[in-house]
Design an enzyme around this catalytic site. Structure first.
Site, PDB file in Angstrom:
ATOM      1  N   ASP A 166       2.330   5.603  -4.998  1.00  0.00           N
ATOM      2  CA  ASP A 166       1.132   5.722  -4.159  1.00  0.00           C
ATOM      3  C   ASP A 166       0.997   4.503  -3.246  1.00  0.00           C
ATOM      4  O   ASP A 166       1.850   3.600  -3.252  1.00  0.00           O
ATOM      5  CB  ASP A 166      -0.118   5.952  -5.027  1.00  0.00           C
ATOM      6  CG  ASP A 166      -0.446   4.790  -5.954  1.00  0.00           C
ATOM      7  OD1 ASP A 166       0.042   3.656  -5.726  1.00  0.00           O
ATOM      8  OD2 ASP A 166      -1.188   5.007  -6.931  1.00  0.00           O
ATOM      9  N   GLU A 169       1.465   1.253  -4.713  1.00  0.00           N
ATOM     10  CA  GLU A 169       2.805   1.035  -5.258  1.00  0.00           C
ATOM     11  C   GLU A 169       2.846   1.267  -6.769  1.00  0.00           C
ATOM     12  O   GLU A 169       3.506   0.545  -7.514  1.00  0.00           O
ATOM     13  CB  GLU A 169       3.309  -0.374  -4.887  1.00  0.00           C
ATOM     14  CG  GLU A 169       2.820  -0.784  -3.498  1.00  0.00           C
ATOM     15  CD  GLU A 169       3.783  -1.618  -2.700  1.00  0.00           C
ATOM     16  OE1 GLU A 169       3.952  -2.764  -3.069  1.00  0.00           O
ATOM     17  OE2 GLU A 169       4.355  -1.101  -1.718  1.00  0.00           O
ATOM     18  N   GLU A 334      -7.257 -10.290   0.059  1.00  0.00           N
ATOM     19  CA  GLU A 334      -7.023  -8.869  -0.211  1.00  0.00           C
ATOM     20  C   GLU A 334      -8.190  -8.316  -1.028  1.00  0.00           C
ATOM     21  O   GLU A 334      -8.728  -7.261  -0.736  1.00  0.00           O
ATOM     22  CB  GLU A 334      -5.719  -8.730  -1.010  1.00  0.00           C
ATOM     23  CG  GLU A 334      -5.368  -7.323  -1.407  1.00  0.00           C
ATOM     24  CD  GLU A 334      -4.094  -7.287  -2.249  1.00  0.00           C
ATOM     25  OE1 GLU A 334      -4.096  -7.844  -3.378  1.00  0.00           O
ATOM     26  OE2 GLU A 334      -3.099  -6.727  -1.782  1.00  0.00           O
TER      27      GLU A 334
HETATM   28  C1  BGC Z   1      -0.892  -3.129  -2.061  1.00  0.00           C
HETATM   29  C2  BGC Z   1      -0.229  -2.344  -0.955  1.00  0.00           C
HETATM   30  C3  BGC Z   1       0.045  -3.238   0.232  1.00  0.00           C
HETATM   31  C4  BGC Z   1       0.759  -4.516  -0.185  1.00  0.00           C
HETATM   32  C5  BGC Z   1       0.868  -5.501   0.981  1.00  0.00           C
HETATM   33  C6  BGC Z   1      -0.089  -4.349  -2.391  1.00  0.00           C
HETATM   34  O1  BGC Z   1      -0.782  -5.046  -3.361  1.00  0.00           O
HETATM   35  O2  BGC Z   1      -1.027  -2.324  -3.209  1.00  0.00           O
HETATM   36  O3  BGC Z   1      -1.055  -1.296  -0.540  1.00  0.00           O
HETATM   37  O4  BGC Z   1       0.825  -2.544   1.159  1.00  0.00           O
HETATM   38  O5  BGC Z   1       0.061  -5.139  -1.214  1.00  0.00           O
HETATM   39  O6  BGC Z   1      -0.382  -5.772   1.529  1.00  0.00           O
END
Ligand code: BGC
Length: 376
Positions: A166, A169, A334
């Protein structure tokens, strides 16, 4: 955390930060200060480029799409082999599929510990590049993109129903409505530039598939994921709760409008389970990554949905909530730790990888998208 950065300053900082962190080759690094994120993801990158288009930085967005074009032109033989195997009914291992992220100069990343087979980014790029052309007044498919675009369309049309990781990941044995939303959005947006007959069929099939297999039998909302059943013709629920990425079904990919009954129930469930009292939105119940905190990009998405439903004040609250999460330099992480998150799991991740990724370019991008709705 600081209260001194205004929402307007944060918009300027976000744009600048994204520009500074665009590699000369055109890729956007996911996060420049977090070693595991030193790559360019098609998923993050397409939304970042979309935000840059909206923010008036069309050259930056164009450079990213040129970078993807070059990456995909190099993958042509690999995709042709996959399509050949598929046509012959041969088994394909997950590691054979296209990767989800690449080195900033476009090389394959063969060594990360995370799984690579993720289809959502390939849908997102088709959607993003089509949006970019519309915004820059391009009406016909640029010839230099024909090969990469048609290759992606054939790839997605062949493999959209395969279980794959998903957008977080995880869960590679399952199929995820938010991934299908990206594929649907990509194919429907690119259709005005490419007239391959299979596009309309697959777009239609995806919508029917979502309605047939991805709805919770009693609660009537879209579930986070489903899994092929042993008899291989039906599906079981893989995760019976919602995931905030289900918002993508409505915005921007418009598989269903916010007033569609099932979409509406999905958003209500999401608000009840994933939005915290102070306004942040987490991914899903039971999320263990850094204890399952509130995600900046999802909170911006939530505001975007509110805005498109005419709930302007709520959308502005999401924007302000995000601005309060910026550090003294205006950098957005994030995710942020919050009251519902698990302290132990958070600390285990800090011990393993350090504090959460900051600045995350995708967070800044989604902030810009919401900001431009409210102030653009
Ligand atoms: C997230 C992804 C993202 C990646 C880079 C991961 O922790 O689950 O959705 O693409 O970080 O930002």
């Amino acid at each position: 955390m600081t209260e001194t950065i205004t929402v307007h300053e944060l918009a300027k900082i976000s744009r600048q930060l994204i520009l500074w962190n665009q590699h000369p080759a055109g890729s956007y690094v996911a996060c420049p200060l977090f070693s595991h994120y030193g790559f360019s993801w098609l998923r993050d990158g397409s939304f970042i480029a979309y935000a840059m288009d909206i923010a008036g930085e069309k050259d930056s967005a164009g450079r990213f799409y040129e970078w993807v074009r070059r990456v995909l032109d190099r993958q042509r033989d690999r995709v042709e082999q996959l399509l050949h195997k598929h046509a012959n009914g041969e088994t394909i291992a997950q590691h054979e599929f296209l990767h989800t992220r690449y080195h900033l100069d476009g090389r394959d990343d063969d060594h990360s510990e995370w799984g690579h087979f993720q289809l959502d980014g390939y849908g997102a790029w088709l959607w993003g590049v089509a949006e970019h052309w519309k915004r820059t007044g391009i009406d016909e498919l640029p010839e230099s993109f024909r090969s990469s675009v048609e290759l992606t369309i054939r790839y997605l049309c062949a493999f959209w129903k395969q279980p794959n990781f998903d957008c977080w990941e995880e869960r590679n044995d399952q199929i995820h409505p938010s991934t299908l939303a990206c594929i649907y959005g990509g194919l429907s947006s690119i259709h005005r530039f490419v007239h391959m007959p299979e596009i309309a069929d697959v777009v239609n099939d995806i919508r029917l598939f979502l309605l047939k297999h991805c709805i919770h039998p009693e609660k009537k909302y879209f579930v986070k994921s489903i899994r092929p059943a042993a008899d291989s013709n039906s599906y079981d629920i893989g995760f019976e709760g919602v995931d905030a990425s289900l918002m993508w079904l409505a915005q921007p990919f418009q598989v269903f409008g916010v007033d569609h009954a099932i979409m509406n129930a999905t958003l209500a469930e999401l608000e009840a389970r994933l939005k915290s009292a102070d306004g942040g939105v987490r991914r899903y119940v039971g999320d263990e990554y850094y204890g399952g905190g509130e995600w900046i990009l999802l909170t911006a998405w939530y505001g975007w949905i509110d805005y498109s439903a005419g709930q302007y004040e709520q959308a502005a609250e999401s924007l302000q909530w995000i601005a309060r999460q910026a550090d003294a330099w205006g950098r957005l992480p994030e995710q942020v730790f919050h009251s519902l998150a698990s302290k132990d799991t958070y600390e285990q991740w800090v011990h393993r990888w350090g504090t959460p990724a900051t600045p995350l370019l995708w967070s800044h991008a989604m902030y810009l998208v919401l900001y431009s709705q409210l102030y653009g």
